[in-house]
Write an enzyme that holds these catalytic residues in place. Structure first.
Site, PDB file in Angstrom:
ATOM      1  N   HIS A 196      92.342  23.813 107.976  1.00 25.78           N
ATOM      2  CA  HIS A 196      92.128  25.087 107.305  1.00 25.78           C
ATOM      3  C   HIS A 196      92.588  26.273 108.152  1.00 25.78           C
ATOM      4  O   HIS A 196      92.857  27.352 107.625  1.00 25.78           O
ATOM      5  CB  HIS A 196      90.648  25.225 106.939  1.00 25.78           C
ATOM      6  N   SER A 200      97.779  23.650 104.899  1.00 25.55           N
ATOM      7  CA  SER A 200      98.323  22.318 104.635  1.00 25.55           C
ATOM      8  C   SER A 200      99.828  22.377 104.403  1.00 25.55           C
ATOM      9  O   SER A 200     100.379  23.423 104.045  1.00 25.55           O
ATOM     10  CB  SER A 200      97.633  21.716 103.406  1.00 25.55           C
ATOM     11  N   LYS A 222      91.504  18.515  90.188  1.00 25.59           N
ATOM     12  CA  LYS A 222      92.455  17.489  90.650  1.00 25.59           C
ATOM     13  C   LYS A 222      91.753  16.390  91.439  1.00 25.59           C
ATOM     14  O   LYS A 222      92.034  15.208  91.261  1.00 25.59           O
ATOM     15  CB  LYS A 222      93.541  18.146  91.512  1.00 25.59           C
ATOM     16  N   ASP A 223      90.812  16.766  92.305  1.00 27.01           N
ATOM     17  CA  ASP A 223      90.076  15.777  93.085  1.00 27.01           C
ATOM     18  C   ASP A 223      89.166  14.920  92.209  1.00 27.01           C
ATOM     19  O   ASP A 223      88.759  13.825  92.618  1.00 27.01           O
ATOM     20  CB  ASP A 223      89.239  16.456  94.173  1.00 27.01           C
ATOM     21  N   GLU A 265      91.347  -9.390 109.322  1.00 23.41           N
ATOM     22  CA  GLU A 265      91.372  -8.792 107.989  1.00 23.41           C
ATOM     23  C   GLU A 265      92.767  -8.241 107.698  1.00 23.41           C
ATOM     24  O   GLU A 265      93.541  -7.953 108.604  1.00 23.41           O
ATOM     25  CB  GLU A 265      90.338  -7.677 107.882  1.00 23.41           C
TER      26      GLU A 265
END
Length: 368
Positions: A196, A200, A222-223, A265
């Site tokens: 922040h 971005s 959107k999230d 894994e």
């Protein structure tokens, strides 16, 4: 105090200026935050009934599965949640590589630290089941630390709390596995703060303020698409709860008999393939750790714009293909042609990283 907390929250997820060019590729970060909270919740509930003792650890897992009310739900959520975490973690890293997010140095640095912490956390959680595969995986992986000059053997003995993997080792792993997520939360918060501060990246490859909008309400909507991923995850978990695991995980650990074919894994297979590709133990361990440490090398990239962004995308696609091949080779038998292929794909893995860095340094010299 109340206003201070509100202002902090407001700056993080409400009034935060964000590029309106952000696509669904930028959902990976928010999804990772959700998965981290989900893992901490389910892990804490499992810890209430887990016994960190070599004699009864495996039985306590069975007790959770068969006797604890809805214990089986939280167990399969937690074990498959680790895979969900790594899926989005790798997607998040590749998004960063595609859009050159390593130009944000502090964000990239904290992100790589998060990756290393999550890998350590996942490995220790895998061992806690105390099944055949996880027990012997812990023996193999912890033994690799013995290659450290001077203190290697002492470090292994300290981690084992003795001269072999035992109940004391399991207690050590349990405590660390329980504590690391809380430290991980702090690093994630620092990661967000650094993001922040710098802003971005976006698909426009820019940091200008001319396309910025508030994070709320557009990016909240959107999230919300993440809920579809969660729905798919729950459907998968209930239909295929153990498909991502190994059959040896249903057999209690036996220190006297090792599995015929030790496989980690799926999210560690590429690193395991690099380790096995080199016959020399020391060089194999160095190469395996270098496969993670190489991500720190992007911190030396100083030019923020490369005119060869299409070359960058091609190289990242090559890297993705190489990692898929290494992951496939990591679960193959230790024999030809798989060992030979692992070696050459390992060479290609490091070569692509070298070329990626070279592209930036060359363009900086040309257009200086």
């Amino acid at each position: 105090m109340k206003n201070g907390v509100f202002n902090f929250f407001n700056s993080l997820v409400i009034s935060l200026p964000s590029s309106k060019a952000l696509t669904l590729n930028w959902n990976y970060g928010s999804m990772l935050g959700m998965v981290l909270g989900f893992q901490i919740l389910t892990g804490t509930l499992l810890a209430f009934y887990y016994t960190n003792d070599g004699v009864s650890a495996f039985s306590s897992v069975q007790y959770i599965m068969y006797e604890v009310n809805y214990g089986w739900v939280f167990r399969i959520f937690h074990s498959n949640g680790a895979s969900l975490f790594f899926i989005f973690l790798y997607l998040h890293i590749f998004k960063g590589l595609f859009f050159c997010s390593y130009r944000l140095k502090k964000v990239w640095l904290t992100g790589v630290v998060i990756l290393l912490l999550v890998m350590m956390e996942a490995f220790m959680g895998y061992v806690l089941v105390w099944a055949q595969m996880s027990f012997w995986a812990s023996v193999v992986i912890t033994s690799l630390l013995s290659v450290i000059p001077f203190w290697g053997v002492d470090i292994v003995t300290w981690i084992w709390s003795g001269f072999t993997v035992s109940s004391a080792t399991l207690k050590f792993f349990f405590v660390v596995h329980f504590l690391v997520p809380w430290g991980l939360l702090v690093v994630v918060l620092v990661h967000l703060l650094m993001l922040h501060i710098t802003g971005s990246t976006s698909k426009l490859y820019c940091h200008g303020d001319y396309d910025k909008i508030s994070f709320f309400p557009g990016f909240w909507v959107k999230d919300a698409y993440n809920l579809l991923i969660w729905l798919g995850f729950f459907v998968f978990v209930f239909i295929f709860p153990f498909n991502l695991g190994d059959p040896e995980m249903f057999i209690e650990a036996d220190p006297m008999v090792s599995p015929a074919h030790i496989v980690p894994e799926w999210y560690f297979l590429y690193a395991y393939a690099i380790l096995r590709a080199i016959p020399n133990k020391v060089l194999g361990v160095v190469a395996m750790f270098a496969s993670q440490m190489v991500l720190f090398s992007f911190l030396f990239v100083n030019n923020y714009v490369s005119l060869m962004f299409k070359v960058n995308k091609f190289l990242v696609f090559c890297l993705l293909f190489i990692l898929v091949m290494l992951s496939w080779l990591g679960q193959c038998l230790v024999e030809d042609p798989f060992v030979g292929l692992s070696f050459w794909f390992s060479v290609l893995y490091f070569l692509v990283f070298f070329i990626l860095l070279s592209v930036f340094f060359v363009t900086k010299l040309i257009f200086k």
